[in-house]
Scaffold this active site. Structure first.
Site, PDB file in Angstrom:
ATOM      1  N   PRO A 220      66.726  44.476  29.497  1.00 16.49           N
ATOM      2  CA  PRO A 220      67.076  45.449  31.115  1.00 16.49           C
ATOM      3  C   PRO A 220      67.130  43.868  31.469  1.00 16.49           C
ATOM      4  CG  PRO A 220      66.251  46.501  29.063  1.00 16.49           C
ATOM      5  CD  PRO A 220      66.922  45.309  28.915  1.00 16.49           C
ATOM      6  N   GLY A 221      67.182  43.838  32.551  1.00 17.83           N
ATOM      7  CA  GLY A 221      66.387  42.411  33.817  1.00 17.83           C
ATOM      8  C   GLY A 221      66.959  41.310  33.586  1.00 17.83           C
ATOM      9  N   THR A 222      67.823  40.987  32.481  1.00 17.65           N
ATOM     10  CA  THR A 222      68.501  39.889  32.565  1.00 17.65           C
ATOM     11  C   THR A 222      68.929  38.276  33.594  1.00 17.65           C
ATOM     12  OG1 THR A 222      69.869  40.247  30.531  1.00 17.65           O
ATOM     13  CG2 THR A 222      68.019  38.780  30.192  1.00 17.65           C
ATOM     14  N   THR A 225      73.690  41.738  35.966  1.00 19.11           N
ATOM     15  CA  THR A 225      74.180  42.772  37.363  1.00 19.11           C
ATOM     16  C   THR A 225      73.946  41.599  39.182  1.00 19.11           C
ATOM     17  OG1 THR A 225      72.915  44.623  37.147  1.00 19.11           O
ATOM     18  CG2 THR A 225      74.099  44.805  39.814  1.00 19.11           C
ATOM     19  N   HIS A 438      34.409  41.138  20.147  1.00 18.90           N
ATOM     20  CA  HIS A 438      35.379  41.682  19.681  1.00 18.90           C
ATOM     21  C   HIS A 438      36.617  40.300  19.993  1.00 18.90           C
ATOM     22  CE1 HIS A 438      38.848  44.595  19.001  1.00 18.90           C
ATOM     23  NE2 HIS A 438      39.725  44.028  19.314  1.00 18.90           N
ATOM     24  N   GLU A 439      36.625  39.961  21.040  1.00 18.99           N
ATOM     25  CA  GLU A 439      37.550  39.012  21.758  1.00 18.99           C
ATOM     26  C   GLU A 439      37.454  37.815  21.010  1.00 18.99           C
ATOM     27  OE1 GLU A 439      39.922  40.010  23.087  1.00 18.99           O
ATOM     28  OE2 GLU A 439      39.302  42.378  23.239  1.00 18.99           O
ATOM     29  N   HIS A 442      38.350  37.465  17.652  1.00 15.67           N
ATOM     30  CA  HIS A 442      40.320  36.814  17.713  1.00 15.67           C
ATOM     31  C   HIS A 442      40.525  35.434  17.854  1.00 15.67           C
ATOM     32  CE1 HIS A 442      42.152  40.858  17.652  1.00 15.67           C
ATOM     33  NE2 HIS A 442      41.716  40.838  18.604  1.00 15.67           N
ATOM     34  N   ASP A 515      45.855  46.591  18.275  1.00 21.56           N
ATOM     35  CA  ASP A 515      45.255  45.494  17.640  1.00 21.56           C
ATOM     36  C   ASP A 515      46.091  46.000  15.996  1.00 21.56           C
ATOM     37  OD1 ASP A 515      44.403  43.581  18.793  1.00 21.56           O
ATOM     38  OD2 ASP A 515      42.101  43.863  17.555  1.00 21.56           O
TER      39      ASP A 515
HETATM   40  P1  ADP Z   1      70.223  43.544  34.519  1.00 23.78           P
HETATM   41  O1  ADP Z   1      71.027  44.230  35.314  1.00 23.78           O
HETATM   42  O2  ADP Z   1      70.357  42.690  33.788  1.00 23.78           O
HETATM   43  O3  ADP Z   1      69.127  45.210  33.834  1.00 23.78           O
HETATM   44  P2  ADP Z   1      69.205  42.285  37.525  1.00 23.78           P
HETATM   45  O4  ADP Z   1      70.731  41.643  37.565  1.00 23.78           O
HETATM   46  O5  ADP Z   1      69.293  43.215  37.697  1.00 23.78           O
HETATM   47  O6  ADP Z   1      69.413  42.465  35.817  1.00 23.78           O
HETATM   48  O7  ADP Z   1      67.760  41.834  37.751  1.00 23.78           O
HETATM   49  C1  ADP Z   1      66.953  42.158  38.355  1.00 23.78           C
HETATM   50  C2  ADP Z   1      66.122  41.049  39.571  1.00 23.78           C
HETATM   51  O8  ADP Z   1      66.315  40.080  38.275  1.00 23.78           O
HETATM   52  C3  ADP Z   1      67.361  40.421  40.004  1.00 23.78           C
HETATM   53  O9  ADP Z   1      67.807  40.667  41.034  1.00 23.78           O
HETATM   54  C4  ADP Z   1      66.801  39.673  39.595  1.00 23.78           C
HETATM   55  O10 ADP Z   1      65.613  38.759  41.543  1.00 23.78           O
HETATM   56  C5  ADP Z   1      66.185  38.902  38.618  1.00 23.78           C
HETATM   57  N1  ADP Z   1      66.565  37.865  37.792  1.00 23.78           N
HETATM   58  C6  ADP Z   1      67.090  38.516  37.005  1.00 23.78           C
HETATM   59  N2  ADP Z   1      67.788  37.303  35.880  1.00 23.78           N
HETATM   60  C7  ADP Z   1      67.885  35.802  36.369  1.00 23.78           C
HETATM   61  C8  ADP Z   1      67.842  34.852  37.135  1.00 23.78           C
HETATM   62  N3  ADP Z   1      69.094  34.302  35.119  1.00 23.78           N
HETATM   63  N4  ADP Z   1      67.625  34.117  37.779  1.00 23.78           N
HETATM   64  C9  ADP Z   1      66.889  34.890  38.956  1.00 23.78           C
HETATM   65  N5  ADP Z   1      66.465  35.585  39.355  1.00 23.78           N
HETATM   66  C10 ADP Z   1      66.841  36.559  38.091  1.00 23.78           C
HETATM   67 ZN    ZN Z   2      41.553  42.922  19.906  1.00 22.06          ZN
HETATM   68 MG    MG Z   3      71.785  45.825  36.197  1.00 24.72          MG
END
Ligand code: ADP
Ligand code: ZN
Ligand code: MG
Length: 620
Positions: A220-222, A225, A438-439, A442, A515
């Site tokens: 997701p988020g790559t 779309t 602790h920190e 690490h 951890d």
């Molecule tokens: P997916 O559909 O893969 O889950 P999206 O296309 O909806 O992800 O991406 C969400 C947002 O993240 C986009 O609107 C954009 O702002 C940002 N984003 C993700 N990948 C890129 C990229 N390669 N370049 C620029 N912006 C990106």
């Molecule tokens: Zn720790």
């Molecule tokens: Mg998407």
């Protein structure tokens, strides 16, 4: 305006209106009180007065209708007046009327009872059954027509009550490949498709036909779309975007019809792009489970049929996106359907830099050290990076500045990773001391091992995620392969925090739970998936599911082996813990000095920490 329209409807002789008007008239007549006797107004009176008038011999006519008694009597001025009164259950009434005197010619009162007329059975049937149905049908037609017209060109794709495929005209999509940073391989493949859409003849002349469908696959988020929109923006062709879940919505049996309509529309508008987002919603593997999702399967079957049915040379390209490719039906992936697979991976260091700079263009910023921000945000997706830039801009505003700085970006990386700072949280002196040791534990173990990433920052400011402090290590470059030693050192570093607590406070706290979780996961993966234990050599003991969504694993071994894996994992962790203990015991002065310094400053940089380490070494 509204009234005018209504009038027009009537003029046009809308059959429904005519029918309704007729009906209303019938209804009206039935309920109407018929003032039979005179056109003078009717005077209401009580039953007693009525009897008195009868007895006094002034009443001429009496009529009983609908439980009301209407009668005429001669009043004091010798005028005839009509009265009305309620009927009471008076068995004597008829006798009274027969015996009473009257000013009529015969000296008798004329009286009658009107029996209310029953509607004819046919009319009753019409009213009870046909009319409601007819009204509902008319309403349905009207409503669906209305929604269709609102959708404009794409209207007839619609079925009632659901949102259909949106059609974007050329000018609607401004996204181009320039908006998508990194992902060069994906862009390369998609550029070919854009070229095909611009110039299908060139391909037809040779006799080549392009793949009908391309499947965008990745976490997701790559930007899946985003890149699909960019293809449409570059190709300047109509773009039908629909989400998989929209197919399987609300009305049973509509999914398949929608697919049919979608392809019909697309064929008319060719060249064009169809984009099915989150295709796993309909494209899941069909199985013979009892009570399987019939609706979804029908939709999928229709999609398969349509993809076979249309001419690939015509210029309809189908793009689809998913982050669960392994769950897709094999039939969807065979050649002739989604035969091209475009992988969208999490961005590497260069990719992150590129994405950051694309999004930084949208905000005002100083000279930003992209390198350090990109390195500290390892593992973030494009969407997270976009979010980081926005958070940084918000922080700049909060601090009363009008420019985003490297500091803002670094802080927002931490906000996205660990949550916002919780300055208000009260942490007792003693607890702060434990967290500091602790920190530093690490950091110390990390610094004393050759194969681990340098310490970048140590902080004991609590975060909203629940972390009371953390040590941030940032790799100087990007490491694609991790050796057995690297992983072992990682585990040792993870155990370092708890080890420092043990050595200084002679007890342990709950602070190490995260951890422990991470160390166990790593050690387990080393044994079961990476073939890094002596005992199991290169035997695979676990498989990875849902690689793009959280990656859960399932064991593929006997119960005996599973129990033995646990022993191997424990051994590995114990060895790492032992190593950490040795490192810290040898460097107790550094631990104390650095922890005191951290307690005082709350947040220190990697350089500050390393200076303390170097100073201590010089003394020795
Ligand atoms: P997916 O559909 O893969 O889950 P999206 O296309 O909806 O992800 O991406 C969400 C947002 O993240 C986009 O609107 C954009 O702002 C940002 N984003 C993700 N990948 C890129 C990229 N390669 N370049 C620029 N912006 C990106
Ligand atoms: Zn720790
Ligand atoms: Mg998407």
């Amino acid at each position: 305006m509204k009234q005018e329209q209504q009038k027009q409807n009537v003029k046009k002789g809308n059959p429904l209106t005519g029918f309704l008007v007729g009906l209303l008239i019938v209804l009206f007549f039935n309920g109407l009180i018929v003032p039979l006797f005179s056109n003078k107004e009717i005077v209401m009176t009580d039953y007693g007065s009525f009897i008195a008038k009868v007895d006094s011999g002034t009443v001429e006519k009496v009529m009983i209708k609908n439980n009301q008694i209407y009668f005429t009597a001669i009043d004091g001025n010798k005028d005839i007046q009509t009265y009305q009164t309620g009927e009471t259950n008076d068995p004597q009434l008829v006798n009274r009327l027969l015996n009473a005197k009257s000013p009529n010619e015969g000296g008798k009162i004329l009286f009658t009872q009107v029996v209310p007329e029953e509607n004819s059975p046919i009319l009753n049937f019409l009213l009870m059954w046909i009319l409601p149905g007819l009204l509902f049908y008319m309403f349905w037609r009207f409503a669906s027509k209305n929604i269709q017209s609102k959708l404009g060109a794409g209207g007839n794709f619609m079925s009632f009550g659901t949102k259909g495929a949106k059609i974007y005209a050329d000018s609607d999509i401004k996204t181009t490949f320039a908006d998508v940073a990194g992902q060069d391989e994906a862009k390369e493949t998609l550029k070919e498709i854009v070229d095909f859409l611009h110039n299908p003849k060139k391909y037809a002349e040779i006799g080549a036909s392009l793949p009908k469908g391309a499947l965008l696959v990745g976490p997701p988020g790559t930007g899946k779309t985003l890149i699909a929109r960019a293809v449409a923006g570059e190709a300047k062709v109509p773009f039908f975007a629909i989400s998989g879940s929209e197919f399987v919505q609300m009305f049973v049996g509509m999914g398949a019809a929608k697919v049919r309509e979608l392809f019909k529309q697309a064929n008319e508008k060719a060249p064009c792009i169809i984009f099915i987002d989150e295709i796993d919603a309909i494209g899941k593997k069909r199985d013979n489970m009892v009570g399987g999702n019939d609706e979804r399967e029908q939709t999928l079957n229709q999609l398969l049929t349509e993809m076979d049915g249309f001419d690939g040379r015509k210029g309809v390209v189908i793009l689809a996106a998913t982050n669960r490719p392994e769950s897709l039906d094999a039939a969807l992936l065979r050649p002739g359907r989604f035969d091209r697979r475009i992988q969208m991976e999490l961005p590497d260091l260069e990719g992150r830099k590129a994405i950051l700079s694309v999004h930084l263009q949208k905000v005002r910023h100083d000279d930003v050290d992209l390198d350090i921000v990109a390195r500290s945000s390892a593992g973030s997706s494009g969407a997270e990076l976009a979010n980081i830039v926005n958070e940084a801009a918000l922080r700049a505003v909060r601090m009363g500045r009008n420019c985003v700085s490297t500091d803002d970006l670094e802080e927002s990386v931490e906000t996205v990773i660990a949550g916002a700072q919780r300055k208000g949280k009260v942490v007792s002196r003693h607890e702060r001391k434990i967290v500091a040791y602790h920190e530093i534990g690490h950091a110390l173990v990390a610094a004393m091992q050759s194969h681990s990433a340098p310490v970048h920052k140590i902080t004991i400011i609590p975060r909203t995620s629940g972390a009371l402090g953390y040590t941030m290590q940032v790799d100087s470059g990007e490491q694609l392969l991790m050796s057995k030693e690297d992983l072992f050192n990682r585990i040792a570093t993870l155990t370092g925090g708890r080890t420092a607590e043990e050595l200084v406070f002679q007890t342990v706290t709950t602070g190490a739970s995260n951890d422990i979780e991470q160390a166990t996961k790593l050690a387990r993966a080393m044994v079961t998936r990476f073939g890094m234990s002596e005992k199991y050599d290169m035997m695979g003991l676990e498989t990875l599911n849902n690689a793009y969504l959280g990656s859960d694993t399932s064991l593929v071994c006997s119960a005996d082996t599973a129990a033995d894996i646990d022993r191997e994992v424990l051994q590995l962790i114990k060895k790492a813990h032992e190593k950490a203990r040795k490192i810290i015991e040898e460097n107790m002065e550094i631990l104390h000095a650095a922890s005191t310094y951290l307690l005082d400053k709350e947040t220190i940089t990697g350089e500050e920490f390393m200076r303390i380490v170097e100073d201590a070494k010089k003394v020795c």
